[in-house]
Design an enzyme around this catalytic site. Structure first.
Site, mmCIF file in Angstrom:
data_model
loop_
_atom_site.group_PDB
_atom_site.id
_atom_site.type_symbol
_atom_site.label_atom_id
_atom_site.label_comp_id
_atom_site.label_asym_id
_atom_site.label_seq_id
_atom_site.Cartn_x
_atom_site.Cartn_y
_atom_site.Cartn_z
ATOM 1 C CB SER A 5 -0.979 -0.034 1.159
ATOM 2 O OG SER A 5 -2.055 0.825 0.903
ATOM 3 C CB CYS A 6 -0.456 4.544 0.316
ATOM 4 S SG CYS A 6 -1.957 3.758 -0.256
ATOM 5 C CG ASP A 7 5.213 5.101 0.929
ATOM 6 O OD1 ASP A 7 5.837 4.792 1.944
ATOM 7 O OD2 ASP A 7 5.131 4.365 -0.078
ATOM 8 C CG ASN A 26 2.930 8.148 -4.725
ATOM 9 O OD1 ASN A 26 2.491 9.142 -5.288
ATOM 10 N ND2 ASN A 26 4.144 7.665 -4.980
ATOM 11 C CD GLU A 92 0.092 5.202 4.089
ATOM 12 O OE1 GLU A 92 0.452 4.089 3.687
ATOM 13 O OE2 GLU A 92 0.255 6.250 3.450
#
Length: 409
Positions: A5-7, A26, A92
């Site tokens: 997943s994301c940052d 992102n 997140e």
């Protein structure tokens, strides 16, 4: 496919230039998922009205704020976004000791949107999200075609003066205030001993489960985390690299800095593969309340091949039609039970154009367009809005300019 997943990033003065807060995220999702960028104006509601989220219906509030959102096209909530009060939120996926399997409830992405619609400060967003979490819970599939992909959520939330990190495990949660410097999060718990708000029963619950002895200093991440999964290991590397990139530019972080970080492939922050970066956001929020915030979105995968396009909250801002996906209403397979029996085409106009482009020449032209647009935005960020009517179509006009480049190619 191993879901990742994301940052999400935030930089506050004095780590930034020009007395500004810079927020970036992102959204890393399945590579075939369409992410749309949509705008909803402020709205008033009558007593007893409800709002239908992705899976469940909840009580509506009397007034919602105007929001701009970047969201997977199949669901109600959002991966990231901002509101008219310059509150920004990104979420997140996190996995820990508490199982994320359970009944359908609010998705973390629903909580992002609800927080933006109902909160005029970052701290108020923490309160809104946690109140809803405690009342309705979190749960349900987080991918359109993978019912077993579930997770709990952490949130990075900012406004004009500060940021908050909020981490959840089921209905339990902890929050940490970030008043300066920079902070980034990935898919692991990051709140340790500095806890500024918390669920009143969070510690006792951990003690009752045998995760904490009730005597040693309480460390939320250590108590609620599993640290031995591939998901955690991968996110730890990205989080470490993201922190290095922020520190490298400490004191001089700008919107361009944040965009470069989100485009960085060596660090894994700009993700490629079956899970990839499907949408990106960078917001520039002056601490001066008289100056507008500028919110940049790609609405397309891979920020390296995308244009960050600006949105500014002004009265009568127009809908963002070229980045809005087709609607299937009550016939949407997400709404019918059993869910997800088919997968409709959700590609919006910009996504279709972007999907056809792979060439370097057009990428160079896109980067030049982005640079010219950001120069114009710098005038507004520094001096304020002189002609608000010019800005009602700011994002759609930027999309049209990008699409014109695709047509020329």
């Amino acid at each position: 496919m191993q879901p990742s997943s994301c940052d999400t990033f935030v930089a506050l003065p004095a780590s930034t230039e020009g007395h500004r807060i810079i927020f970036g995220k992102n959204s890393d999702r399945p590579c075939d998922e369409v992410q749309e960028v949509v705008y909803f104006p402020a709205q008033d509601y009558g007593a007893e009205e409800k709002v239908e989220c992705t899976y469940i219906e909840i009580d509506q509030v009397a007034h919602t704020y105007a929001v701009v959102l970047s969201k997977p096209a199949w669901l109600w909530g959002a991966e990231m976004g901002a509101n008219e009060h310059q509150v920004c939120i990104g979420n997140e996926a996190v996995w820990g000791r508490e199982s994320s399997d359970g009944d359908e409830a609010l998705l973390g992405m629903d909580l992002v949107r609800l927080g933006l619609e109902r909160a005029d400060t970052a701290e108020r967003a923490v309160d809104v999200i946690t109140e809803l979490l405690e009342k309705y819970g979190q749960g349900g599939p987080c991918m359109e075609d993978e019912g077993s992909f579930t997770y709990h959520n952490s949130f990075l939330i900012s406004d004009r003066k500060e940021a908050w990190l909020l981490e959840t495990s089921g209905r339990y949660w902890a929050a940490e205030r970030v008043e300066g410097g920079h902070r980034n999060i990935s898919n692991e718990y990051a709140i340790r001993t500095k806890i500024d708000k918390e669920h009143p029963e969070m510690r006792e619950y951990a003690r009752s489960k045998g995760w904490w002895d009730g005597k040693s200093q309480f460390n939320f991440a250590a108590v609620y985390s599993f640290m031995n999964t591939a998901r955690i290991e991968a996110s730890g590397s990205r989080c470490s690299e993201g922190k290095k990139l922020l520190e490298k530019n400490n004191g001089h972080i700008t919107a361009e800095t944040m965009m470069d970080i989100l485009r960085d492939k060596d660090s894994g922050i700009n993700m490629e593969g079956m899970f990839m970066t499907t949408g990106s956001m960078v917001s520039v929020i002056p601490t001066n309340p008289h100056l507008p915030g500028v919110h940049y979105f790609t609405a397309t995968p891979d920020p390296q091949r995308s244009v960050f396009k600006p949105f500014i909250f002004v009265k009568y801002a127009h809908q963002l039609k070229q980045t809005t996906s087709p609607s299937y209403g009550p016939n949407d397979p997400v709404k019918k039970k059993p869910r997800f029996q088919s997968k409709p085409d959700r590609k919006h106009e910009l996504f279709i154009k972007h999907e056809l482009d792979k060439g370097k020449k057009i990428t160079d032209s896109m980067r030049q367009l982005e640079k010219e647009t950001m120069t114009k935005m710098e005038e507004i960020l520094s001096r304020g809005i002189v002609q608000p009517d010019f800005l009602v179509n700011l994002f759609p006009n930027s999309v049209q300019e990008e699409m014109a480049l695709y047509s020329k190619s």
